[in-house]
Motif scaffolding. Structure first.
Motif, mmCIF file in Angstrom:
data_model
loop_
_atom_site.group_PDB
_atom_site.id
_atom_site.type_symbol
_atom_site.label_atom_id
_atom_site.label_comp_id
_atom_site.label_asym_id
_atom_site.label_seq_id
_atom_site.Cartn_x
_atom_site.Cartn_y
_atom_site.Cartn_z
ATOM 1 N N GLN A 361 -0.726 64.956 85.989
ATOM 2 C CA GLN A 361 0.212 64.701 84.897
ATOM 3 C C GLN A 361 -0.494 64.757 83.546
ATOM 4 O OE1 GLN A 361 2.011 60.881 85.617
ATOM 5 N NE2 GLN A 361 2.736 61.431 87.662
ATOM 6 N N VAL A 362 -1.697 64.179 83.493
ATOM 7 C CA VAL A 362 -2.450 64.150 82.238
ATOM 8 C C VAL A 362 -2.795 65.561 81.785
ATOM 9 C CG1 VAL A 362 -4.645 63.456 81.188
ATOM 10 C CG2 VAL A 362 -3.364 61.831 82.611
ATOM 11 N N VAL A 363 -3.282 66.391 82.717
ATOM 12 C CA VAL A 363 -3.631 67.775 82.377
ATOM 13 C C VAL A 363 -2.387 68.549 81.945
ATOM 14 C CG1 VAL A 363 -4.479 69.960 83.327
ATOM 15 C CG2 VAL A 363 -5.684 67.823 83.843
ATOM 16 N N ALA A 364 -1.300 68.380 82.683
ATOM 17 C CA ALA A 364 -0.062 69.092 82.344
ATOM 18 C C ALA A 364 0.435 68.693 80.954
ATOM 19 C CB ALA A 364 1.009 68.806 83.397
ATOM 20 N N SER A 365 0.318 67.421 80.606
ATOM 21 C CA SER A 365 0.758 66.963 79.289
ATOM 22 C C SER A 365 -0.067 67.596 78.176
ATOM 23 C CB SER A 365 0.657 65.433 79.212
ATOM 24 O OG SER A 365 1.537 64.816 80.117
ATOM 25 N N HIS A 366 -1.373 67.729 78.404
ATOM 26 C CA HIS A 366 -2.227 68.377 77.397
ATOM 27 C C HIS A 366 -1.872 69.856 77.247
ATOM 28 C CE1 HIS A 366 -4.704 64.749 77.643
ATOM 29 N NE2 HIS A 366 -5.334 65.169 76.565
ATOM 30 N N LEU A 367 -1.661 70.547 78.363
ATOM 31 C CA LEU A 367 -1.331 71.974 78.275
ATOM 32 C C LEU A 367 0.019 72.176 77.600
ATOM 33 C CD1 LEU A 367 -3.023 74.449 79.270
ATOM 34 C CD2 LEU A 367 -3.833 72.231 80.061
ATOM 35 N N GLU A 368 0.928 71.235 77.799
ATOM 36 C CA GLU A 368 2.218 71.312 77.122
ATOM 37 C C GLU A 368 2.049 71.188 75.611
ATOM 38 O OE1 GLU A 368 6.475 68.861 77.001
ATOM 39 O OE2 GLU A 368 5.101 68.590 78.698
ATOM 40 N N ILE A 369 1.149 70.310 75.191
ATOM 41 C CA ILE A 369 0.864 70.171 73.757
ATOM 42 C C ILE A 369 0.259 71.461 73.202
ATOM 43 C CG2 ILE A 369 -0.619 68.992 72.073
ATOM 44 C CD1 ILE A 369 -0.267 66.450 73.827
ATOM 45 N N TYR A 370 -0.691 72.032 73.932
ATOM 46 C CA TYR A 370 -1.292 73.298 73.489
ATOM 47 C C TYR A 370 -0.223 74.376 73.327
ATOM 48 C CZ TYR A 370 -5.845 71.337 74.985
ATOM 49 O OH TYR A 370 -6.968 70.570 75.152
ATOM 50 N N ARG A 371 0.671 74.484 74.317
ATOM 51 C CA ARG A 371 1.698 75.527 74.263
ATOM 52 C C ARG A 371 2.660 75.292 73.097
ATOM 53 N NH1 ARG A 371 1.331 75.162 80.029
ATOM 54 N NH2 ARG A 371 2.955 73.572 80.057
ATOM 55 N N GLU A 372 3.006 74.010 72.861
ATOM 56 C CA GLU A 372 3.908 73.694 71.752
ATOM 57 C C GLU A 372 3.293 74.078 70.415
ATOM 58 O OE1 GLU A 372 5.863 69.772 69.572
ATOM 59 O OE2 GLU A 372 5.129 69.599 71.630
ATOM 60 N N LEU A 373 2.028 73.740 70.216
ATOM 61 C CA LEU A 373 1.359 74.080 68.961
ATOM 62 C C LEU A 373 1.194 75.589 68.819
ATOM 63 C CD1 LEU A 373 -1.390 71.317 68.710
ATOM 64 C CD2 LEU A 373 0.719 71.487 67.388
ATOM 65 N N SER A 374 0.901 76.244 69.930
ATOM 66 C CA SER A 374 0.746 77.696 69.908
ATOM 67 C C SER A 374 2.056 78.368 69.521
ATOM 68 C CB SER A 374 0.290 78.186 71.287
ATOM 69 O OG SER A 374 0.196 79.589 71.312
ATOM 70 N N SER A 375 3.157 77.853 70.084
ATOM 71 C CA SER A 375 4.479 78.405 69.768
ATOM 72 C C SER A 375 4.848 78.153 68.315
ATOM 73 C CB SER A 375 5.532 77.783 70.691
ATOM 74 O OG SER A 375 6.819 78.200 70.348
ATOM 75 N N ASP A 376 4.569 76.926 67.826
ATOM 76 C CA ASP A 376 4.864 76.595 66.430
ATOM 77 C C ASP A 376 4.076 77.478 65.479
ATOM 78 O OD1 ASP A 376 6.562 74.656 67.327
ATOM 79 O OD2 ASP A 376 5.211 72.971 66.894
ATOM 80 N N SER A 377 2.794 77.717 65.841
ATOM 81 C CA SER A 377 1.934 78.547 64.995
ATOM 82 C C SER A 377 2.444 79.983 64.952
ATOM 83 C CB SER A 377 0.491 78.507 65.521
ATOM 84 O OG SER A 377 -0.343 79.324 64.750
ATOM 85 N N ALA A 378 2.885 80.492 66.100
ATOM 86 C CA ALA A 378 3.400 81.851 66.167
ATOM 87 C C ALA A 378 4.684 81.993 65.345
ATOM 88 C CB ALA A 378 3.660 82.235 67.615
ATOM 89 N N MET A 379 5.539 80.954 65.421
ATOM 90 C CA MET A 379 6.791 81.013 64.665
ATOM 91 C C MET A 379 6.543 80.962 63.161
ATOM 92 S SD MET A 379 9.348 81.369 66.683
ATOM 93 C CE MET A 379 10.718 80.865 65.640
ATOM 94 N N SER A 380 5.575 80.104 62.759
ATOM 95 C CA SER A 380 5.282 80.001 61.325
ATOM 96 C C SER A 380 4.674 81.296 60.803
ATOM 97 C CB SER A 380 4.340 78.827 61.044
ATOM 98 O OG SER A 380 3.076 79.041 61.648
ATOM 99 N N GLY A 381 3.925 81.978 61.676
ATOM 100 C CA GLY A 381 3.325 83.242 61.282
ATOM 101 C C GLY A 381 4.355 84.344 61.099
ATOM 102 N N MET A 382 5.541 84.182 61.718
ATOM 103 C CA MET A 382 6.601 85.180 61.600
ATOM 104 C C MET A 382 7.430 84.992 60.346
ATOM 105 S SD MET A 382 7.876 85.195 65.564
ATOM 106 C CE MET A 382 9.262 86.261 65.229
ATOM 107 N N VAL A 383 7.287 83.806 59.711
ATOM 108 C CA VAL A 383 8.084 83.516 58.524
ATOM 109 C C VAL A 383 7.424 84.147 57.298
ATOM 110 C CG1 VAL A 383 9.006 81.711 57.039
ATOM 111 C CG2 VAL A 383 8.919 81.363 59.526
ATOM 112 N N ASP A 384 8.200 84.850 56.514
ATOM 113 C CA ASP A 384 7.648 85.463 55.303
ATOM 114 C C ASP A 384 7.236 84.401 54.303
ATOM 115 O OD1 ASP A 384 8.089 87.997 56.247
ATOM 116 O OD2 ASP A 384 10.145 88.085 55.449
ATOM 117 N N PRO A 385 6.091 84.564 53.669
ATOM 118 C CA PRO A 385 5.664 83.578 52.684
ATOM 119 C C PRO A 385 6.544 83.647 51.431
ATOM 120 C CG PRO A 385 4.132 85.449 52.723
ATOM 121 C CD PRO A 385 5.094 85.657 53.851
#
Length: 385
Positions: A361-385
């Motif tokens: 459970q602990v490992v899965a929770s960490h990987l979920e955080i990584y994926r969430e941040l990765s997704s957020d970063s990708a979405m922000s990168g798609m937004v025009d400045p």
């Protein structure tokens, strides 16, 4: 192209014992994993692992301003060189200096793991007040990131640091401890024999080593038949560590058996009736306590943040006041005279471990955080400045 994850930990043995499963699973799931860590005196072999290791000579105690600057520069240069998409900072100094370096390097996403606040926020006197003031300033600066998740192991640390650094609720995640392998630490009925009490920890004063030794003496003077085991080793990197002279005195003690550092603590836990940790250190959630719970062993620990979060009071263990050897001795004696209660505590502890402390459970929770941040970063990168 694989996401690049950089994990920073103060020392190699802490990474092995507390964060290795997370790094291995991240690598398995396609991350390019880098680990930066301080070298311990033993210099643990890291070449067998599939990730890139960056090893440094970081001082863990009595560090001068130049030592702190050197650590900051090591981390800043590494971040600039490998450009991680996710930075995961673990333990106090990496969090502070790594967080500041991450801001200057403009890294997109940072994960901060608060595995206890140490002695800074429990220290007393003028010096303690000054330390808290400086730490507060550093935490506020280090935790002001573009995209941030802060992992806490107990709610008290979350309350303290959220107030200091003005963290939003959505930036905070509670993950109770570093996890335990429920198969490796399985319950087993103990063979008959002398009632045995185990304390296993780094041998620093705030872990309550002196209180443990005094409790053993108190019960010996009361003619209570009980075996006391102490496992662990001194920590030269910590200014409050016991000394070699202290260890020699313990070895000569007729009340306590000193086992030294154990590579496999699981069997020693199973050979004990009760596991104690009389700590007054700023714990996150002590690993030995979740290992004891998973092993179905009763626990006695202090009513301190982190320690009290590892048990259900009077259901899986007993809380005693910190720095109180008499209360510790009284609680041990009470359990000696109530074996049914010891067994009941052990069963409840195992259920608690299965519910809250499973390493999967602990490992899965960490990987979920990584994926969430990765997704957020990708979405922000798609937004025009």
């Amino acid at each position: 192209m694989a996401e690049r994850l950089l994990i920073v930990v103060n020392v190699d043995w802490f990474f092995i014992s507390h964060r290795l499963p997370i790094a291995l699973e991240a690598q398995r799931q396609g991350f390019e994993v880098h680990v930066a860590m301080g070298r311990s005196k033993e210099g643990l072999a890291m070449h067998e692992y599939p990730f890139k290791v960056h090893s440094y000579d970081w001082k863990r105690s009595r560090a001068s301003i130049l030592d702190e600057i050197r650590m900051f520069m090591d981390l800043y240069r590494l971040m600039r060189r490998i450009q991680p998409s996710i930075l995961h900072l673990v333990t106090i100094r990496p969090v502070l200096f790594g967080g500041i370096a991450a801001r200057i390097a403009r890294l997109p996403s940072v994960v901060v793991a608060i595995s206890g606040l140490g002695t800074t926020f429990v220290a007393k006197g003028v010096r303690g007040t000054l330390r808290r003031l400086v730490a507060g300033i550093l935490y506020r600066f280090a935790l002001k990131q573009r995209s941030l998740k802060v992992i806490f192991q107990n709610t008290e640390d979350q309350k303290i640091l959220s107030g200091i650094a003005s963290l939003r609720p959505d930036q905070c995640v509670l993950i109770r401890g570093s996890g335990v392998d429920l198969l490796a630490y399985g319950p087993r009925v103990r063979k008959s024999g002398r009632f045995t009490v185990l304390m296993a920890s780094r041998l620093i004063r705030e872990k309550g080593v002196q209180e443990f030794l005094e409790a053993a003496t108190i019960l010996s003077l009361r003619n209570v038949d009980c075996r006391f085991l102490l496992a662990g080793e001194i920590d030269p990197g910590n200014p409050n560590s016991l000394t070699k002279t202290d260890l020699e005195k313990i070895r000569r003690s007729v009340n306590v058996e000193y086992l030294g550092q154990l590579d496999n603590i699981a069997n020693t836990i199973l050979d004990s009736d009760v596991v104690v940790l009389p700590s007054y250190y700023g714990e996150g959630l002590p690993k030995i306590l979740i290992e004891a719970a998973a092993s179905g062993r009763a626990i006695i620990t202090t009513d301190m943040p982190g320690c009290r979060d590892a048990i259900i009071p009077n259901e899986s263990g007993i809380l005693v006041p910190p720095r109180n050897a008499i209360a510790l001795a009284d609680s041990i004696q009470a359990l000696i005279h109530d074996p049914a209660r010891v067994r009941r505590f052990g069963r409840a502890g195992r259920k608690l471990a299965e519910r809250d402390f499973d390493i999967r459970q602990v490992v899965a929770s960490h990987l979920e955080i990584y994926r969430e941040l990765s997704s957020d970063s990708a979405m922000s990168g798609m937004v025009d400045p």
